[in-house]
Structure formats: structure tokens, C-alpha cells
Design an enzyme around this catalytic site. Sequence first.
Site, PDB file in Angstrom:
ATOM      1  CB  ILE A 168      -0.996   0.024   1.181  1.00 20.39           C
ATOM      2  CG1 ILE A 168      -0.271  -0.039   2.523  1.00 20.39           C
ATOM      3  CG2 ILE A 168      -2.002  -1.098   1.044  1.00 20.39           C
ATOM      4  CD1 ILE A 168      -1.198   0.172   3.718  1.00 20.39           C
ATOM      5  CG  ASN A 197      14.726  -6.094   3.658  1.00 20.56           C
ATOM      6  OD1 ASN A 197      15.791  -6.128   3.065  1.00 20.56           O
ATOM      7  ND2 ASN A 197      13.694  -5.374   3.223  1.00 20.56           N
ATOM      8  CG  HIS A 227       7.307  -8.890   3.834  1.00 19.47           C
ATOM      9  ND1 HIS A 227       7.657  -8.752   5.169  1.00 19.47           N
ATOM     10  CD2 HIS A 227       7.593  -7.692   3.265  1.00 19.47           C
ATOM     11  CE1 HIS A 227       8.123  -7.541   5.394  1.00 19.47           C
ATOM     12  NE2 HIS A 227       8.106  -6.868   4.242  1.00 19.47           N
ATOM     13  CG  PHE A 228      10.256 -13.168  -0.593  1.00 16.87           C
ATOM     14  CD1 PHE A 228      11.567 -13.465  -0.935  1.00 16.87           C
ATOM     15  CD2 PHE A 228       9.620 -13.975   0.342  1.00 16.87           C
ATOM     16  CE1 PHE A 228      12.232 -14.539  -0.358  1.00 16.87           C
ATOM     17  CE2 PHE A 228      10.274 -15.050   0.930  1.00 16.87           C
ATOM     18  CZ  PHE A 228      11.581 -15.336   0.583  1.00 16.87           C
ATOM     19  CG  HIS A 229       9.492  -5.807  -0.623  1.00 13.86           C
ATOM     20  ND1 HIS A 229       8.663  -4.741  -0.327  1.00 13.86           N
ATOM     21  CD2 HIS A 229      10.012  -6.222   0.558  1.00 13.86           C
ATOM     22  CE1 HIS A 229       8.688  -4.525   0.981  1.00 13.86           C
ATOM     23  NE2 HIS A 229       9.500  -5.412   1.539  1.00 13.86           N
TER      24      HIS A 229
END
Length: 210
Positions: free
Chosen positions: A81, A136, A149-151
Amino acid sequence: MNEIDKHFPESPCPFCGIAEAFPYRPSTSLATSSTSSSPSSLTSSELLSCIPSNDNADPSKTDPSSFIVLAAENVIAFLDILPMTGGHLLVATRGHRRTVGQMGGREGADVGFWLPVLARMVSRVTGVSDYNIVQNNGARAAQVVPHVHFHIIPRPETLPELKSKSWTMFGRGMREELDDEEGEELAEEMRRVLREEVMKMEKGTGRGKL
């Protein structure tokens, strides 16, 4: 208290809230099975049940709104978001794991299955072939939400202008909040294209194959 916990405020995990709001809805055959199956062993119809329908993807199920793209057994994916660029997608474990080191082998395998499929989908939807995949672990490593989580971040030819006049991957105060209407439309398109990617895999025309 774990050493890593000291660097995060004590508050409900927003990603756990998203996982709870968008539960895994397996196909009828899987729902009646006593055991779960890895994604690589599922049929296309079973994989498609991991992609929420538009009716089941109501962003207002969470506050702030969540724009869900995938709600699989061990993996969820949704729009950031506060995107760095258009199409910035987060791929997270469904279960609460603070770092990759806390993930189980099955979770790792499921993330490994979905990550390339989602990356192809992001490229198609955004029309951008170059992208970063960033992950991270811990506050000192720029992890903001203490949930694995992966971006997936598209890198268009013209990068957005940032206040610092440079490309800072996770600079705070430099990212504009995603508009709700835009987010809903983008997530809907991503789900549509993700379904196509799943069907390509079954037919052997995609990079992956069931």
C-alpha cells in the site's frame, strides 16, 4: 524476549490480519482430503482455487484495505500500500514467521513455487521486464513488518522521482499511499493474469510446468 523482538513495537501483525481475512479456500477435492499437497503436485483447478474470486477479494475486509492477489495454503500475496513503483507486490508466508530462518521446509518450498509465477504475472501486468526481488530479516536489515515477506518491485525505465533525488529502496516518507480504487483494479487484473499463468503451466507453455 528474542533479541530481534526488541527492535519492533508490540502490536498486532498486519500481515497475519490479512492472512486471517483471506483464508485458503481449497477446491472440493482438497477440502475432503486428510492431507495437504505441495503446489507442484496440484492440478490447475486446484491451483486456481488459491486465487480469490473478485467476490472474495473485498479490500475492506481489513483496515487499511488489502488488495489480495493470492491466498494459498502457506503463501499470500497482496499489493504494497506504499509502493515504490506501480505493481509493487508483497509475497508473505501465511503463518507468522519473523525471519526466513524460522520458516519450515514446506513453507520454503511453497514460496519457491509461487514466487516465479507471481514475478511473471507482475511483469505482464506492468509491462516491465526488469524487477527486484527483495527480502529483509530484522529491523537493522530494513525489515519494517516483522513477518517474512518478499518484495517484487518492477523497475521501469523511468524511475519515480524521490525527495532525496536518488533511488532509495526503503526510504520512509518517499512513497505515496496506494489509491483504493487503483489498488482494487490493479489487484483484479493481477488475479486475472495469474490465472492465465497457472493455465500456461499446465499446458507446458509457461516457464514452469505442473
